[in-house]
Structure formats: structure tokens, C-alpha cells
Motif scaffolding. Structure first.
Motif, PDB file in Angstrom:
ATOM      1  N   UNK A 199      30.208  85.014 -74.893  1.00 27.17           N
ATOM      2  CA  UNK A 199      30.259  84.024 -73.815  1.00 27.17           C
ATOM      3  C   UNK A 199      29.746  84.673 -72.530  1.00 27.17           C
ATOM      4  N   UNK A 200      28.790  84.047 -71.839  1.00 26.41           N
ATOM      5  CA  UNK A 200      28.328  84.603 -70.563  1.00 26.41           C
ATOM      6  C   UNK A 200      29.409  84.469 -69.493  1.00 26.41           C
ATOM      7  N   UNK A 201      29.363  85.356 -68.518  1.00 23.80           N
ATOM      8  CA  UNK A 201      30.401  85.380 -67.476  1.00 23.80           C
ATOM      9  C   UNK A 201      29.927  84.798 -66.153  1.00 23.80           C
ATOM     10  N   UNK A 202      28.639  84.938 -65.857  1.00 15.81           N
ATOM     11  CA  UNK A 202      28.138  84.599 -64.524  1.00 15.81           C
ATOM     12  C   UNK A 202      27.297  83.327 -64.560  1.00 15.81           C
ATOM     13  N   UNK A 203      27.607  82.404 -63.658  1.00 14.83           N
ATOM     14  CA  UNK A 203      26.876  81.144 -63.558  1.00 14.83           C
ATOM     15  C   UNK A 203      25.690  81.294 -62.605  1.00 14.83           C
ATOM     16  N   UNK A 204      24.850  80.275 -62.587  1.00 12.98           N
ATOM     17  CA  UNK A 204      23.754  80.270 -61.622  1.00 12.98           C
ATOM     18  C   UNK A 204      24.276  80.287 -60.197  1.00 12.98           C
TER      19      UNK A 204
END
Length: 301
Positions: A199-204
Motif C-alpha cells: 500500500x502506498x503511503x504518500x498522496x499527491x
């Protein structure tokens, strides 16, 4: 594209040698730009045929083929954004945010073109994750995986509007004056990697916020230098527009020829092009513009 021989040596030959001779397992950080051109409506999965449109893309895809054929793993990275020790300013999110902070405006060509994005720290996390995952899941060997934010398949215009949420004075203009030489346009599914538990942690938004902070620090740290450069650039612009206004008013000119459109010599990039900015300014004043650039294959209409 200007040096296909070097591109092949760096992007393919060295990777091919490593893939064939490595005694350990290789995780290859590829680009998802190999998906190339599409209608931007159908999701590209790892089974979608690759359609690279540049020498860079073609050599990277050939390298990936060697990686997979030799039982190694490829991570197809989305367009990367975010800060790091020596981060690039020309990547799409980083570049657009810089323009918002420093210039306060942007002109978009083919603003509907879409791309997928991923934060640089999530790229590192994906590489570390895959190292651990493959220790217990050998089926990952010989497989490609898309690595991106599933909620960040955005057009250039949508990206700018997201930046504008954080910089309300950001002036966004779209133009049909010319096409963008960069024809990449696709949306990507990252479901295959996510199904393994990653799961990625950082959003745009996270990336845009940190970029704004970083650019403001850089600008404040180099205030005198950056200010003098910006003042000089603006003075040059004002001089050009003053001369053009005089010609329009006093000489009643109706046509203007512009030689060179790219933002600098020996490139086909129209991003940050003063010539395009001037052309749009002239067109707004009902002046007919003729333009020529050796490196721009499709001329403005």
C-alpha cells in the motif's frame, strides 16, 4: 532521442548483461511510460501490450524483456514526484508545482493527456517490499508490477487544479496553439501489486505540500540570486512586449514570423517556452503568427 547509441548502451546493454550474469536476484526499476499512447480511458495492466514512443521508452522496454526472460522482476514506476536530496525539477508534478510557486501561472498543451503518479519515498518502499516479498513468494520472479497511486490517474489539467487547491492564485491556461511533443497518455491499474499487500503511503496532496515548502525554502535561501535572475528575465520579457506594442500601434503590423519555438535550443520541448507565450499574446491581439522550428515536427495551426 538525440543519442540513440548511448541510450541503448545505458538503458539496455548494461541491464541485459546484469540480467544474464547476475548470481543474485534483480529487481529492475522500469518506467510505465512504455504504455505510450492510448485514449486515456482504458486501464493499462501488466498484460497490456507495451507501446513505447521514444528511444528511451523502447530501450527500457527491451531491457525489461531481458529482465523478465531471465527470471528477474520489473517494477513499472509511475511518474515520480516529491522531494529528495537532489530531486529533479522537470518531472511533471515537481515542474508544475514549481511554476505555481515561482511564476504563478502555466500554459498547458493537450491538457487532457493523463498520467499516473507515485511519490519517490513510495518507490523506495516498493523496492524494499519486493525484496522481502520475493523471499517467500517465488511466483513474483519473472513478473512485472505497476507501481503507482490508484487514485492518481490524472490529466495535466486535473493535476494543475489539485495544485491550485494549495495555491489559489495559480493561473491555469490551456492552449490549442500547438500539440505537446510528449504524446504519453494513459491510465494505469496498480491492482496486481496491491493484491500482494503493498500500500502506498504518500498522496499527491502530500507531495504537493512538501514541494511547495521546499521551493519556498530554496527561493528564500537564494533570495538575492533568484530575485536578480527573475527581475532580469521579466525585464527582457517587458522589453519584447514593449517593442511589439510599438510595432502594432505605430507600424500597424498584422503578421509576425517567429523563428524557434522550443524553450531552448536543440530540444523539442515547448514547456516554459517564451516563444509560445509571445505567440499567444499576439494571437489575442488579432495578429497572425507564422512560426518555424527545426525540432518541432508538427507546426502550430
Amino acid at each position: 532521442d538525440r543519442d540513440p547509441r548511448t541510450a541503448k548502451e545505458v538503458n539496455f546493454d548494461h541491464v541485459d548483461f546484469i540480467a544474464k550474469h547476475s548470481r543474485g536476484h534483480v529487481i529492475y526499476p522500469n518506467s510505465n511510460s512504455g504504455y505510450g499512447m492510448s485514449d486515456g480511458q482504458e486501464y493499462c495492466t501488466e498484460d497490456t501490450p507495451l507501446n513505447p514512443i521514444s528511444v528511451y521508452g523502447k530501450t527500457k522496454c527491451e531491457a525489461e524483456k531481458s529482465i523478465l526472460n531471465n527470471g528477474q522482476t520489473s517494477l513499472r514506476l509511475a511518474t515520480v514526484f516529491g522531494t529528495s536530496y537532489r530531486f529533479r525539477k522537470d518531472l511533471l508534478v515537481n515542474d508544475f508545482t514549481l511554476k505555481a510557486v515561482q511564476d504563478g501561472y502555466i500554459v498547458l498543451f493537450e491538457s487532457h493527456f493523463k498520467r499516473n503518479f507515485i511519490h519517490i519515498r513510495d518507490v523506495v518502499k516498493a523496492l524494499i517490499y519486493m525484496i522481502e516479498y520475493e523471499k517467500h513468494n517465488f511466483e513474483a520472479c519473472g513478473e512485472p508490477y505497476n507501481v503507482g497511486l490508484s487514485d492518481a490517474n490524472l490529466s495535466k489539467l486535473q493535476l494543475c487544479q489539485l495544485i491550485k487547491n494549495h495555491i489559489p492564485d495559480f493561473d491555469i491556461k490551456t492552449s490549442d496553439f500547438n500539440s505537446d511533443p510528449d504524446k504519453r497518455n494513459y491510465i494505469v491499474s496498480n491492482a496486481k501489486l496491491e493484491a500482494t499487500g503493498w500500500i502506498p503511503e504518500y498522496s499527491l496532496d502530500d507531495g504537493i505540500i512538501e514541494l511547495i515548502k521546499a521551493y519556498k525554502i530554496l527561493i528564500n535561501t537564494n533570495t538575492s540570486l533568484l530575485s536578480s535572475i527573475k527581475i532580469s528575465n521579466e525585464n527582457h520579457k517587458k522589453w519584447i512586449y514593449t517593442c511589439l506594442k510599438n510595432l502594432i500601434i505605430n507600424k500597424k503590423i498584422k503578421k509576425v514570423a517567429i523563428w524557434g519555438l522550443a524553450y531552448t535550443e536543440n530540444t523539442n520541448t515547448l514547456r516554459r517556452s517564451l516563444a509560445i507565450e509571445i505567440s499567444n499574446w499576439l494571437i489575442d491581439r488579432n495578429i497572425k503568427v507564422f512560426a518555424y522550428d527545426l525540432n518541432i515536427k508538427k507546426l502550430p495551426t
